[in-house]
Design an enzyme around this catalytic site. Structure first.
Site, mmCIF file in Angstrom:
data_model
loop_
_atom_site.group_PDB
_atom_site.id
_atom_site.type_symbol
_atom_site.label_atom_id
_atom_site.label_comp_id
_atom_site.label_asym_id
_atom_site.label_seq_id
_atom_site.Cartn_x
_atom_site.Cartn_y
_atom_site.Cartn_z
ATOM 1 N N THR A 1 0.839 -1.195 0.000
ATOM 2 C CA THR A 1 0.000 0.000 0.000
ATOM 3 C C THR A 1 0.874 1.244 0.000
ATOM 4 O O THR A 1 2.040 1.210 0.410
ATOM 5 C CB THR A 1 -0.878 0.074 1.247
ATOM 6 O OG1 THR A 1 -0.046 0.174 2.412
ATOM 7 C CG2 THR A 1 -1.789 -1.126 1.376
ATOM 8 N N ASP A 2 0.287 2.356 -0.448
ATOM 9 C CA ASP A 2 0.896 3.641 -0.113
ATOM 10 C C ASP A 2 0.709 3.827 1.389
ATOM 11 O O ASP A 2 -0.113 3.168 2.026
ATOM 12 C CB ASP A 2 0.225 4.769 -0.907
ATOM 13 C CG ASP A 2 1.132 5.988 -1.061
ATOM 14 O OD1 ASP A 2 2.093 6.127 -0.263
ATOM 15 O OD2 ASP A 2 0.883 6.803 -1.957
ATOM 16 N N TRP A 3 1.461 4.739 1.966
ATOM 17 C CA TRP A 3 1.522 4.847 3.420
ATOM 18 C C TRP A 3 0.159 5.235 4.003
ATOM 19 O O TRP A 3 -0.394 6.283 3.697
ATOM 20 C CB TRP A 3 2.602 5.835 3.808
ATOM 21 C CG TRP A 3 3.950 5.223 4.046
ATOM 22 C CD1 TRP A 3 4.800 5.511 5.072
ATOM 23 C CD2 TRP A 3 4.630 4.215 3.280
ATOM 24 N NE1 TRP A 3 5.948 4.748 4.991
ATOM 25 C CE2 TRP A 3 5.863 3.934 3.902
ATOM 26 C CE3 TRP A 3 4.304 3.498 2.132
ATOM 27 C CZ2 TRP A 3 6.769 2.995 3.428
ATOM 28 C CZ3 TRP A 3 5.197 2.554 1.651
ATOM 29 C CH2 TRP A 3 6.412 2.310 2.282
#
Length: 782
Positions: A279-281
């Site tokens: 995932t993106d953060w």
């Protein structure tokens, strides 16, 4: 007892010692035993700790931790959790796409010169139209990533330039999926040649920063397949990145990180992706849905995610077999990392050699937009009056995670001096004093605040008529320098960003009037991260050089082009419209908000929003060409200090059968050596589907040709190049009929045309039915 050692900090104690299988009571060991065997012996907690990162903790900022072992690399964006009993190390991940970004530098790192090269941004590299050059940058970048012990770089970004106000367009390559995907593949292959992992991002349709964590992008399946996924498809098939980062946004009602259609059906099943997805953060909402989608790793990881996954397996909501598959996907890639192989990294890079690569790449990629009366190149030794604050304060790249801990930044003032020009010293002192005074009055904010809301640049220094006239008397040349920046968390605005500020307009007018009154040239240099309105000033200057954001060696690279040391050969990979209102997405960017449904989360206030891609496939030149809207500077455009002619276009056959080859000869008909980009556009027959008038299907760049020298360039078209995506059939279909091959110097400058015939319609590729919109889209059609 035999020990398997995994290196941690360079020159310090190892993170852990993996022991023999016997000493571990018979537990299988990472790197010695099959991954499946290791997973079979793992507890539920062990497995969950593989798929959830360590947490996000920076100096002065702790957003939750899942593990107390020291980070391998200080102040990078993330780490995985080690499982010592199986010999599984913690691997590190650092931003970003244009150079290594650390959220802080230790005094020891600074003293040891452990800085990172600021490379030219993605948009500039793509403007080279030279994948060999981009690969060379990737190799050097990979050397640096390896030298600092980093396992994964969180880049490149390959999203499409849907709208010129996109805040992170500087990270991305182009409005065209072929340029974007080819550029991304070139840098990924270069990076990964050094034994470190690249992370292709943001998958997918992350085309705006406004409400990026909550915006639902409503896009037709055809527009997705042909534009917003095609770039990623090309990059995946040509480079197999070790990892892919899912984006924050939703596509047709589902968060990308929770989309089985996107991550499993399309990415893995249709395209054959072999790496893992992170995932993106803090991206997405539902950890269980992310696991079920095939999003292997949740970053940066939080304690609630660990609990949610363990509870879900225990309750039967999440199958442990699904969890096992995600664990295996991560561990199989982790085996390739240098950390897993025990590499003892030096924590020192060859910054001088890399600076030379950065300078070459920047200069080779810059675009000459105007050169009236052969104003450029300007002879060395000329006296220069340099106007514009950023002429003394280079913008190397964008803000946020795209920033780089660089050792220096060469301004144009410094670059001109290095190239032998005489820069007006009095004017330089005025600008530097002004900038120092502004910086003292506007100190930088705290870390997180500066990331999401950077301190604005100083307004343009005001130049009065008398000063401009005085400099016109004393100097041979005037340079007016326009700077723009953008970055993570915010999109750009029209007033004072896409458009010039009133101070910039006044500066250009005063300088142009004063120097032209003395019959002296005025050159504009654009050090910008995104497209601006050039129509208000291009007729007031004699030459325009587009430098984009050129990295740490920018001033030297710009001077190389201005002086003629490097003949400009870059071409636009994104269109400069004549008016923002001409942009096909202008009416629906960045969409509409639903503030009554706002919530607060890890990334601050989240406002549900949606944007409908009504322009469909008509993005960039596909729109301008098809609907005959004249831009300021078209896609593929760029000038040279020499001239080129195109001749002898040949096709391998008059009928298409599996593939077809086109060849063209490029001749340097000018007086100096130079390189030329030839672009192949295809016009397809229209049957059931609406189609753009031209689509880029190939490009090639000559070597440096001397005056009178020629080179034959060859292009290969395969069946998919002929095809459009037929939603009803869920297939790429090439229609029977006549196809026109157009060899061009730009999307508007078609030099040679030849046709071939496809005898009957063919289904080139059948793909998964996926990502259907939940609402009807009234798409633009010709």
């Amino acid at each position: 007892m035999k020990k398997l050692t995994i290196a941690g900090f360079a020159g310090t104690a190892l993170l852990f010692i993996g022991q023999s299988v016997l000493a571990q009571g018979g537990l299988p060991q990472f790197g010695k035993d099959p991954v499946k065997e290791i997973v079979k012996h793992m507890s539920l907690e062990d497995k969950v700790k593989i798929v959830v990162g360590k947490g996000f903790s920076l100096p002065g900022l702790n957003m939750g931790s899942n593990d107390n072992t020291p980070d391998k690399i200080f102040a990078v964006s993330g780490h995985t959790i080690p499982i010592p009993k199986f010999g599984i190390p913690s691997v590190s991940m650092a931003d970003g796409p244009s150079g290594i970004h650390r959220w802080a530098m230790t005094a020891k790192d600074s003293a040891a010169n452990a800085f990172s090269t600021a490379w030219p941004v993605g948009t500039l590299l793509a403007s080279s139209w030279d994948t060999t050059l981009i690969h060379r940058v990737g190799v050097a970048f990979g050397e640096e990533i390896k030298a600092y012990g980093i396992d994964f770089i969180l880049g490149p970004g390959a999203n499409i330039h849907r709208n010129p106000l996109g805040g992170r367009n500087f990270e991305y390559y182009s409005e065209d999926p072929l340029i974007s995907g080819s550029s991304a593949a070139a840098i990924i292959n270069g990076i990964q040649s050094q034994g470190v992992g690249a992370t292709l991002k943001h998958f997918a349709a992350n085309n705006q920063e406004t409400n990026r964590n909550s915006v639902n992008e409503i896009i037709s399946q055809r527009a997705l397949r042909e534009i917003y996924l095609r770039n990623f498809e090309i990059a995946v098939k040509k480079s197999q990145p070790w990892a892919i980062m899912s984006s924050y946004n939703l596509i047709n009602g589902t968060y990308t990180s929770e989309s089985y259609d996107l991550i499993t059906k399309i990415l893995r099943n249709d395209w054959g992706f072999k790496g893992f997805v992170m995932t993106d953060w803090f991206g997405g909402k539902d950890a269980v849905a992310q696991m079920q989608a095939g999003n292997n790793l949740l970053m940066p990881g939080s304690p609630p995610q660990i609990k949610a996954l363990m509870d879900a397996v225990k309750s039967g909501k999440l199958s442990e077999a699904v969890l096992d598959k995600n664990v295996e996907g991560i561990l199989n890639v982790m085996l390739k990392t240098l950390t897993a192989k025990g590499y003892n990294y030096p924590n020192k890079a060859d910054l001088k050699a890399h600076a030379r690569v950065a300078r070459t790449a920047a200069a080779e990629s810059m675009i000459l937009l105007k050169n009236a009366g052969s104003t450029l190149p300007a002879h060395s030794g000329a006296s220069v009056a340099l106007f514009g604050t950023h002429g003394y304060d280079l913008i190397t790249g964008g803000t946020g995670s795209g920033d780089v801990n660089k050792p220096y930044a060469i301004s144009l003032a410094e670059g001109l001096a290095n190239a032998g020009y005489k820069v007006d010293a009095t004017l330089e002192k005025s600008y530097r004093d002004y900038l120092a005074n502004y910086a003292a009055k506007h100190p930088k904010k705290g870390l997180l605040q500066e990331i999401m809301n950077p301190t604005p640049f100083a307004p343009e220094y005001e130049v009065d008529d008398a000063s401009a006239a005085q400099k016109a008397d004393a100097s041979d040349i005037a340079i007016v320098y326009i700077g723009r920046n953008a970055g993570e968390g915010n999109d750009r605005k029209i007033d004072g960003d896409y458009a010039l500020t009133s101070q910039e307009t006044e500066m250009i007018n005063e300088v142009a009037d004063a120097f032209h009154a003395k019959h002296k040239p005025v050159i504009a240099v654009l050090n910008i991260g995104g497209v601006i309105d050039v129509t208000t000033f291009r007729d007031k200057v004699d030459a325009i050089l587009l430098a984009w954001e050129p990295g740490e060696e920018g001033g030297n690279a710009i001077a190389d082009v201005l002086s003629g040391k490097v003949n400009p050969s870059g071409k636009l990979a994104t269109t400069f419209p004549a008016s923002y209102s001409d942009v096909p997405s202008a009416k629906n960017f960045p969409g509409k908000e639903f503030p009554e449904k706002a919530t607060n989360g890890m990334m601050g206030r989240s406002v549900p929003a949606e944007v409908t891609y009504q322009e469909g496939i008509y993005v960039g030149y596909r729109y301008y060409n098809t609907f005959k809207v004249k831009p300021a500077y078209e896609f593929g455009y760029g000038l040279s200090y020499t001239r080129f002619s195109y001749a002898k276009l040949t096709l391998s056959s008059a009928t298409f059968n599996r593939k077809l080859t086109a060849a063209v000869t490029i001749i340097n008909t000018g007086k100096v050596a130079g390189r030329e980009v030839a672009e192949l556009y295809l016009t397809a027959p229209k049957r059931q589907l609406d189609k753009p008038s031209e689509e880029l299907k190939g490009f090639a760049k000559t070597r440096l040709l001397k005056p009178g020298e020629s080179q034959t360039l060859t292009f290969t078209l395969n069946a998919k190049d002929l095809a459009s995506f037929n939603t009803d059939a869920s297939a790429w279909v090439a229609d029977a009929g006549k196809y026109a091959v157009k060899i061009a110097a730009s999307s508007e400058d078609i030099r040679l045309v030849k046709s071939f015939v496809l005898a009957k319609t063919i289904t080139v590729e059948k793909v998964s039915r996926a990502l259907a919109p939940q609402v009807e889209i009234d798409e633009l059609k010709k």
